[in-house]
Every structure is written in structure tokens, then in C-alpha cells.
Design an enzyme around this catalytic site. Structure first.
Site, PDB file in Angstrom:
ATOM      1  N   LYS A 267      13.912 -12.423 -11.517  1.00  0.00           N
ATOM      2  CA  LYS A 267      14.120 -12.426 -10.064  1.00  0.00           C
ATOM      3  C   LYS A 267      12.779 -12.214  -9.370  1.00  0.00           C
ATOM      4  CE  LYS A 267      16.219  -9.617  -6.353  1.00  0.00           C
ATOM      5  NZ  LYS A 267      17.168  -8.528  -6.009  1.00  0.00           N
ATOM      6  N   LYS A 279      18.353  -3.980   5.562  1.00  0.00           N
ATOM      7  CA  LYS A 279      18.402  -2.674   4.915  1.00  0.00           C
ATOM      8  C   LYS A 279      17.979  -1.581   5.894  1.00  0.00           C
ATOM      9  CE  LYS A 279      17.121  -4.215   0.239  1.00  0.00           C
ATOM     10  NZ  LYS A 279      18.335  -3.763  -0.466  1.00  0.00           N
ATOM     11  N   ASP A 290      10.733  -5.919  -5.666  1.00  0.00           N
ATOM     12  CA  ASP A 290      11.934  -6.701  -5.962  1.00  0.00           C
ATOM     13  C   ASP A 290      11.618  -7.992  -6.745  1.00  0.00           C
ATOM     14  OD1 ASP A 290      14.692  -6.598  -5.905  1.00  0.00           O
ATOM     15  OD2 ASP A 290      14.876  -7.728  -4.037  1.00  0.00           O
ATOM     16  N   ASP A 349      21.935  -9.450   1.821  1.00  0.00           N
ATOM     17  CA  ASP A 349      21.161  -8.538   0.985  1.00  0.00           C
ATOM     18  C   ASP A 349      21.509  -8.694  -0.499  1.00  0.00           C
ATOM     19  OD1 ASP A 349      19.304  -6.627   0.384  1.00  0.00           O
ATOM     20  OD2 ASP A 349      20.512  -4.916   1.061  1.00  0.00           O
ATOM     21  N   GLU A 351      20.861 -11.147  -2.325  1.00  0.00           N
ATOM     22  CA  GLU A 351      20.106 -12.400  -2.406  1.00  0.00           C
ATOM     23  C   GLU A 351      19.628 -12.710  -3.824  1.00  0.00           C
ATOM     24  OE1 GLU A 351      18.775  -9.576  -1.808  1.00  0.00           O
ATOM     25  OE2 GLU A 351      17.070  -9.631  -3.173  1.00  0.00           O
ATOM     26  N   ARG A 353      21.122 -12.506  -6.752  1.00  0.00           N
ATOM     27  CA  ARG A 353      22.071 -13.314  -7.525  1.00  0.00           C
ATOM     28  C   ARG A 353      22.091 -14.764  -7.032  1.00  0.00           C
ATOM     29  NH1 ARG A 353      26.824  -9.344  -5.901  1.00  0.00           N
ATOM     30  NH2 ARG A 353      24.992  -7.977  -5.813  1.00  0.00           N
TER      31      ARG A 353
HETATM   32  N1  BES Z   1      16.952  -5.585  -4.470  1.00  0.00           N
HETATM   33  C1  BES Z   1      18.204  -5.007  -4.180  1.00  0.00           C
HETATM   34  C2  BES Z   1      18.686  -4.043  -5.244  1.00  0.00           C
HETATM   35  C3  BES Z   1      17.876  -2.783  -5.465  1.00  0.00           C
HETATM   36  C4  BES Z   1      18.293  -1.585  -4.920  1.00  0.00           C
HETATM   37  C5  BES Z   1      16.752  -2.784  -6.269  1.00  0.00           C
HETATM   38  C6  BES Z   1      17.581  -0.427  -5.162  1.00  0.00           C
HETATM   39  C7  BES Z   1      16.046  -1.629  -6.496  1.00  0.00           C
HETATM   40  C8  BES Z   1      16.466  -0.453  -5.961  1.00  0.00           C
HETATM   41  C9  BES Z   1      19.261  -6.107  -4.056  1.00  0.00           C
HETATM   42  O1  BES Z   1      18.819  -7.313  -3.539  1.00  0.00           O
HETATM   43  C10 BES Z   1      20.286  -5.592  -3.125  1.00  0.00           C
HETATM   44  O2  BES Z   1      19.980  -5.400  -1.987  1.00  0.00           O
HETATM   45  N2  BES Z   1      21.494  -5.364  -3.628  1.00  0.00           N
HETATM   46  C11 BES Z   1      22.562  -4.857  -2.841  1.00  0.00           C
HETATM   47  C12 BES Z   1      23.786  -5.654  -3.168  1.00  0.00           C
HETATM   48  C13 BES Z   1      24.925  -5.397  -2.216  1.00  0.00           C
HETATM   49  C14 BES Z   1      24.590  -5.943  -0.844  1.00  0.00           C
HETATM   50  C15 BES Z   1      26.156  -6.065  -2.766  1.00  0.00           C
HETATM   51  C16 BES Z   1      22.743  -3.397  -3.193  1.00  0.00           C
HETATM   52  O3  BES Z   1      22.626  -3.016  -4.341  1.00  0.00           O
HETATM   53  O4  BES Z   1      23.018  -2.613  -2.265  1.00  0.00           O
HETATM   54 ZN    ZN Z   2      16.862  -7.753  -3.857  1.00  0.00          ZN
HETATM   55 MN    MN Z   3      18.817  -7.386  -1.462  1.00  0.00          MN
END
Ligand code: BES
Ligand code: ZN
Ligand code: MN
Length: 498
Positions: A267, A279, A290, A349, A351, A353
Site C-alpha cells: 500500500k 481524519k 501510510d 478513509d 482508501e 483497500r
Molecule cells: N491508514 C489507515 C489505517 C491506520 C490507522 C494505519 C492507524 C495506521 C495507524 C486507513 O486508511 C484507515 O483510515 N482505515 C480506517 C478504515 C475505516 C474507515 C473503515 C480505520 O482504520 O479507521
Molecule cells: Zn490509509
Molecule cells: Mn485511511
């Protein structure tokens, strides 16, 4: 950094600073297995008898033998219990020792090979782990520091080999450690780079530079190619960014009848603001990391290119920023991926996947024996496992076992999480083939289930959200990017053809 091998007993010459690891119950009595010169052994024996140094894991002491024995400075480091010694014990000991040396201003360091006299690990494994710990422990990210550092930078490392008979195995181990450390350090540098210093263009340039230095093939798809490939998900995530997307293809070796192909996917979100589903601002700076999955793939491909295993490996990186803007992807939008499957975007967010869906589709054209993706994918995975290991999901038990084993050997642990039907049910969409979030519960698993829909080969997904960076200093990793995944991937590829 220069690494030299030196045959001879430890403490026979005036190596300025020598790192020596001792186990908990070590007394350095008459036996000779320590590989140390007797004067040094006698000196250390007295210190141990005083009880000041116990040999606990990561315990460290600096000694000045002052003419009682040759080295002018000894950094003693604890290896813990002999019975449970493993490569990770050696890495940690090395890391703690080198950190101490750098604080003292040491630039030239000699080291014994930890655990060599234990007979538990092979000389090669002991040497690899010792060198990995040293090189990774010496790592610092100071590209943007203009006022220097109060620690020294290590210039040269000498590895002491007490028994000539082991020199060849040890040499191989040192080389292996040097190569995995180099890949890991490259990954750390990329992941630590701020978002403004490493947009997708620059990430691609770094991958290309690595490839040309390492002798790998590299193809960078720009927006035009990405449109031609109809990577609708990568383009959708990129829509809110002024920086153009990149799709990076790295290739080691060639497809051949007698060689399996492994595809590694990382990713590459160079900054994740969340997009329109923005966020909270607290801690958002960490989202420069990320692209740690991408960093791991670039680092691993570097190491693989140097190790030259008999296998064909392809690295794929979908790279973009995720930012909000008038043209940005919106909640409710439906997008079409490379595989022509459609996705209802419920949350912009989620993104990672999306861009992985296009990369997993692209991977299919190589007919790989295995696909492994690495992604800082979900906060939910951090809730589940904390920072102690990465989450692992997949569709093939044999491959899951192999990845799990590679994680144990390399010290980059992973833990299996399920991909039950219920998680697939959670991501059913009323308007498209699938939606990109599955509600509040089981976030790491619904993300894994989402990815599974885009895969038709043996596949493992590693969620490295909790392991890609650390808020506190670790024995062989300072705060910031860890470079996680590189050592695991290199081990997996090395062990592929037993
Ligand atoms: N990059 C984030 C996940 C992340 C969170 C990485 C904390 C490192 C530390 C990912 O893109 C994300 O925002 N995921 C969301 C998914 C949700 C919106 C279903 C998450 O985990 O809150
Ligand atoms: Zn992310
Ligand atoms: Mn995200």
C-alpha cells in the site's frame, strides 16, 4: 558502513571498543568456548563474580580494562537465558550495545557474535542476527536535521571470529545480515520521509533508483498508463490530490517453467488525510507512514536483488495521496476497478483497500504461486494486536503457514485472523458489487474480506498498521518507521525452494 571480518580470539588485540554478549548464567569459568583471550576472560570473570552484571536480556555495562586486558573499552550486553536464546535475543543485544556505543561517541566498533558458543543456533544464524541488530540499531533518520546529532555515526564494524573453521558460515551470515539490514533501512528511510518530501512521483523515483542500483527491472505507470489499465480505484483515491498517482512495477528474475512467481504488493498512500471522510487532526502526521507497505516492498526487492534466490518476484505499488478537494472521491460514489468489479465507497478513509483492489487485479496477469500484500490498513488491527505483531489473513493454509514461519525466524511476528463468511456479509452493498467498509466491528477482518474478493490466487494479507512505526525507541529501532515486512519477505522468498 564498512564491515570487516577478523579471525582471532576476542581480546587478543587492542580493538578499541568490543561488544561482548553474555548469557544469564555465564561465569566464564575454565572452559574455553567463549572464544576470549584468557586475560579478558579473567577480568570479566571478576566482574561477574561481583554480581554487578547479571546477563539479563538487554542489560548493558561499559567496562574499561585499563591494561588488565587488551580492549580499551568493553560493552557488555546481556543475552538473557541460554535456553530461550533465539535470533531476536541477538538482534536486541546488538541493538542495545550499538546504541550505547554511539552515545559514547564510538565510530569504530568490534563485536563478538552473540550466541556462537551456545550451540543453539548455527554460526550463520548467530552472525546474521548479530549484524542485523547492529546495523538496524545504528539507524537514525536525520535527513532534515541541520544541527547535527549528539551521537556518533558508526563508520566501521569488525566482526570477530574466534574459530577459523566457522569463518565461511559466519561470512555468509554476515552478508545475509548486511543485505536484510540494507533493505530494512531503505524501507525505514522511505517511510520516515515526510509527505511533502515523498509524494508518489518521488516514491516511484526512489523505487527506480533502487532498481537500477540493484539490477532489477522497473516500470512506472503514470496517470496515462493507469487510465489505460482502467485502474478506477487508484484514480478515484487520487482524485482529491494535486500530486499525480503512480503504479510501480519492480521485477526480480523472469518467469520460467521451473520457477515460481511471487507477487508482493505494498500500500503506497504517501499521505492519508482520510479524504472527504477526513481524519481528526490529532496524530494525523503519522499518516505519512501510510506507505509503509510500499516501503517494505521496495526494501525487500532490494535485498532480494542482492541475494539472488532462484525465484521470480514481482513488486507492485499503487501510490497516491488521499486528500479532500472539490474533485475528491465522495462517500456514496461508486467506482469501477481494474477487474471491472464495482465498489460503493461508504468512507473515503478506507482508501487502502481501494488501491489494493486494483493492484491485486493487476497481480493476476503473472499467474503467481503466491501473492502477499502489506498494508497499514486498519486501526482495528492495532486494537486487536497492539504493536506486538502484524495481523495476517489469507485464503491458503500452506501459504499462511509459510508466512507465519518466516515471521518467526525473522523476528517480524504475524498472527492469523479469520476471514469468515460473516465478514463478507458485512460488506454487501445495495448498489455495487461490494462496499468499502463493514461497520464498526471487526474492522481488520472486513478489510481482509474486501481484499479477498479481488484475489484468485493463493494470497496472504498482512495488516501492518500496528507494526509499521513505533512511538518509543526499541532495542534495534528508534522511534519512527520500523521497516517491518522486509525481513519477513526476504525470509519467505529465501525459504521458498527448500
Ligand atoms: N491508514 C489507515 C489505517 C491506520 C490507522 C494505519 C492507524 C495506521 C495507524 C486507513 O486508511 C484507515 O483510515 N482505515 C480506517 C478504515 C475505516 C474507515 C473503515 C480505520 O482504520 O479507521
Ligand atoms: Zn490509509
Ligand atoms: Mn485511511
Amino acid at each position: 558502513m564498512q564491515i570487516d571480518l577478523k579471525a582471532g580470539r576476542i581480546g587478543s588485540e587492542n580493538d578499541t571498543t568490543v561488544v561482548i554478549g553474555l548469557f544469564k548464567e555465564d561465569k566464564l569459568e575454565e572452559d574455553d568456548s567463549s572464544g576470549m583471550e584468557s586475560a579478558l576472560r579473567r577480568y570479566l570473570r571478576e566482574i561477574l563474580a561481583m554480581g554487578d552484571f547479571k546477563g539479563n536480556g538487554e542489560e548493558v555495562a561499559v567496562l574499561y580494562p585499563r591494561g588488565l586486558a587488551p580492549p580499551s573499552r568493553v560493552i557488555l550486553v546481556g543475552l538473557g537465558e541460554r535456553e530461550v536464546f533465539d535470533p531476536e535475543s541477538a538482534r536486541r543485544a546488538s541493538g542495545v550495545a550499538v546504541k550505547k556505543a554511539m552515545k559514547l561517541g564510538v565510530t569504530e566498533l568490534s563485536t563478538a557474535i552473540h550466541g556462537l558458543d551456545g550451540g543453539i543456533l548455527s554460526p550463520e544464524d548467530c552472525a546474521q542476527a548479530t549484524v542485523e541488530g547492529l546495523l538496524l540499531g545504528a539507524y537514525r533518520y536525520d535527513d532534515f536535521k541541520t544541527d547535527g546529532s549528539d551521537e556518533s555515526s558508526l563508520v566501521s564494524l569488525t566482526v570477530l571470529i574466534p574459530r577459523r573453521a566457522q569463518a565461511r558460515d559466519i561470512g555468509d551470515g554476515i552478508e545475509a545480515g548486511r543485505i536484510t539490514a540494507a533493505g530494512t533501512i531503505l524501507a525505514r528511510d522511505l517511510s520516515n520521509a515526510p509527505g511533502n518530501a515523498l509524494p508518489p512521483r518521488k516514491l516511484a523515483a526512489a523505487a527506480r533508483r533502487m532498481a537500477s542500483n540493484t539490477g532489477l527491472a522497473c516500470r512506472i505507470l503514470t496517470r496515462k498508463h493507469i487510465e489505460e489499465e482502467r485502474m478506477g480505484a487508484l484514480l478515484a483515491v487520487n482524485a482529491g490530490s494535486e500530486e499525480p498517482p503512480r503504479f510501480i512495477v519492480l521485477e526480480y528474475g523472469e518467469p520460467a517453467d521451473d520457477r515460481d512467481t511471487i507477487v508482493l504488493i505494498g500500500k503506497g498512500i504517501t499521505f492519508d488525510s482520510g479524504g472527504i471522510s477526513i481524519k481528526p487532526s490529532g496524530g494525523m502526521e503519522d499518516m505519512k507512514h501510510d506507505m509503509s507497505g510500499a516501503a517494505a516492498v521496495v526494501g525487500a526487492m532490494h535485498s532480494i536483488g542482492l541475494l539472488k534466490p532462484p525465484i521470480h518476484v514481482v513488486g507492485l505499488i499503487p501510490a497516491t495521496e488521499n486528500l479532500p478537494d472539490g474533485r475528491a472521491l465522495k462517500p456514496g460514489d461508486v467506482i469501477t476497478t481494474l477487474s471491472r468489479k464495482t465498489i460503493e465507497v461508504v468512507n473515503t478513509d478506507a482508501e487502502g483497500r481501494l488501491v489494493l483492489a486494483d493492484a491485486l487485479g493487476y497481480a493476476g496477469r503473472y499467474q503467481p504461486a503466491a501473492v502477499v500484500d502489506l498494508a497499514t490498513l486498519t486501526g482495528a488491527c492495532v486494537v486487536a494486536l497492539g504493536h506486538a505483531g502484524s495481523g495476517m489473513m489469507g485464503n491458503d493454509e500452506t501459504l499462511l503457514d509459510r508466512v507465519r514461519a518466516a515471521g518467526e525466524v525473522s523476528g517480524e511476528r504475524v498472527w492469523p485472523l479469520p476471514l469468515w463468511k460473516e465478514y463478507h456479509d458485512q460488506i454487501k452493498s445495495h448498489v455495487a458489487d461490494v462496499k468499502n467498509t463493514g461497520g464498526r466491528w471487526g474492522g481488520a477482518l472486513t478489510a481482509g474480506a474486501f481484499l479477498e474478493k479481488f484475489v484468485d490466487r493463493p494470497w496472504v494479507h498482512l495488516d501492518i498498521a500496528g507494526t509499521a512505526y513505533t512511538e518509543s525507541n526499541k532495542p534495534y529501532c528508534p522511534r519512527g518507521a520500523t521497516g517491518v515486512g522486509v525481513r519477513l519477505l526476504v525470509q519467505l522468498v529465501k525459504d521458498w525452494n527448500p
